[in-house]
Design a protein around this motif. Sequence first.
Motif, short mmCIF file in Angstrom:
data_model
loop_
_atom_site.label_atom_id
_atom_site.label_comp_id
_atom_site.label_asym_id
_atom_site.label_seq_id
_atom_site.Cartn_x
_atom_site.Cartn_y
_atom_site.Cartn_z
N UNK A 209 -15.52 -63.22 21.39
CA UNK A 209 -15.98 -62.79 22.72
C UNK A 209 -16.03 -63.96 23.68
N UNK A 210 -15.11 -64.90 23.50
CA UNK A 210 -15.15 -66.13 24.27
C UNK A 210 -14.98 -65.89 25.77
N UNK A 211 -14.31 -64.80 26.16
CA UNK A 211 -14.08 -64.55 27.59
C UNK A 211 -15.04 -63.50 28.15
N UNK A 212 -16.24 -63.41 27.57
CA UNK A 212 -17.17 -62.35 27.99
C UNK A 212 -17.50 -62.37 29.48
N UNK B 24 -9.02 -59.86 26.09
CA UNK B 24 -8.04 -60.39 25.16
C UNK B 24 -7.20 -61.53 25.75
N UNK B 25 -6.98 -62.51 24.93
CA UNK B 25 -5.95 -63.51 25.18
C UNK B 25 -4.79 -63.08 24.27
N UNK B 26 -3.59 -62.83 24.75
CA UNK B 26 -3.02 -63.21 26.03
C UNK B 26 -2.95 -62.12 27.10
N UNK B 27 -3.33 -60.87 26.79
CA UNK B 27 -2.98 -59.77 27.71
C UNK B 27 -3.99 -59.58 28.84
N UNK B 28 -5.22 -60.09 28.68
CA UNK B 28 -6.26 -59.82 29.65
C UNK B 28 -6.82 -58.42 29.56
N UNK C 289 -7.60 -56.76 32.99
CA UNK C 289 -8.89 -56.69 33.69
C UNK C 289 -9.88 -57.76 33.23
N UNK C 290 -9.38 -58.69 32.42
CA UNK C 290 -10.31 -59.70 31.93
C UNK C 290 -9.59 -60.99 31.55
N UNK C 291 -10.37 -61.96 31.06
CA UNK C 291 -9.89 -63.30 30.74
C UNK C 291 -9.26 -63.91 32.00
#
Length: 406
Positions: A205-208, A175-179, A323-325
Amino acid sequence: MSPIRLAGRVAEVQPSATAALDAQAKALIAAGVDVINLTSGEPAFPTVEPAAAAAVEAIAEGFTRYTPAAGIPELRAAVADHLNRHGTAYEPSTVVVTAGAKQALHHAFTALLEPGDEVLIPAPYWVSYPHLASLAGGTLAPVHPAPDAGLKVTPDQLAAAVTDRTRVLLLNSPANPSGVVYSRAELAALAQVAVDHDLTIISDEICDHWVFGDAEFTSVAALSPDIAERTLTIGAVSKTFAMTGWRIGWVAGPASVAQAVTALQSHTASAPSSIAQKAAFGALTANLTTELEHRRQALDERRRTTIKALADIPGIEVGGDPEGAFFLLADVSGTYGRRTQAGSTITSAADFAELLLAQSNVAVVPGADFAAPNHVRISYTVPPDRLAEALTRVADFVAGLAVGPA
Ligand code: PLP
């Protein structure tokens, strides 16, 4: 004052808070101020080399004319292969190439929403979603996580927010903004709400590629055939291949939606840039596994550094498990009521961001437009030495705040 009257739907649209802060930080940098910009929505890596080489070749070969509206066939096939690594079963004919994920979202909303339709979305959410939905006649219906739920919503919360106007469930993990990254089981349970209430799912799913630690990326359309038949997958080369300026994204989904989006695109854009399509094809078909893994590890290192440094600052708390983005949300409400050296009192995350920039030359984005009013978003993509310096400045800024009445 111009006599031109803007249409109501456009007059309501505000420039994005991220873009505004980014522009402010860049203007200060251009004026020679040593600002460290933690507002950016893109990894600070160069575009992968095979993309640039393919674009140069496209120009040299004169590949500079209109392409088919849905994109060149080899790119649609390459995108389908790229997506199907995650367990989906897309055919090239069900992929439409667009000018970035943003345009894919715009087309998807325009294709789906009637005036007054609601788009259910877990908060916090990316700033552009409400505007993209309202330009298509819809409204966003945010579902807020419970206070100690790690910035994640539950299926029960989603189900309770469904109304007879709800048409779409919009998911975005990482997720943007939380990661925050929802697990496979969590996503399956959220998607089931859409199945139970006959909603269409748009899964951004842009930050897959950008997933760290124990987290794993899950493509929503890979969860089950029931879910796949009602899901539109949105993605792009933008973040994974550091190609934000090339403007190539996609929407993949059932054939009827692909056809509608293609028709829409044929009249609004003809097609995305022919040269950028070749560049995206170059990126998607090159063997970049080692290089992309290298970049992922580099970002993970910066993520860990950021989380660790923020944990040591009294008054700041990292939101959820980023944990992501390449973003995280820092809750700064613990600094409310404190005063800067110049005598300004912090009463909101917007104050915090503004005063941090003014006093310590670090730019972050206040969370209000992300439905995270007590947080600021920190993008940790900048090179490690600059990141370390920025985190020291934030710590010094907070340590220098005075408590109690002036
Ligand atoms: N979706 C999310 C969650 C994003 O963060 C962004 C860009 O910041 C986009 C979509 C838009 O991506 P693109 O640059 O491919 O249009």
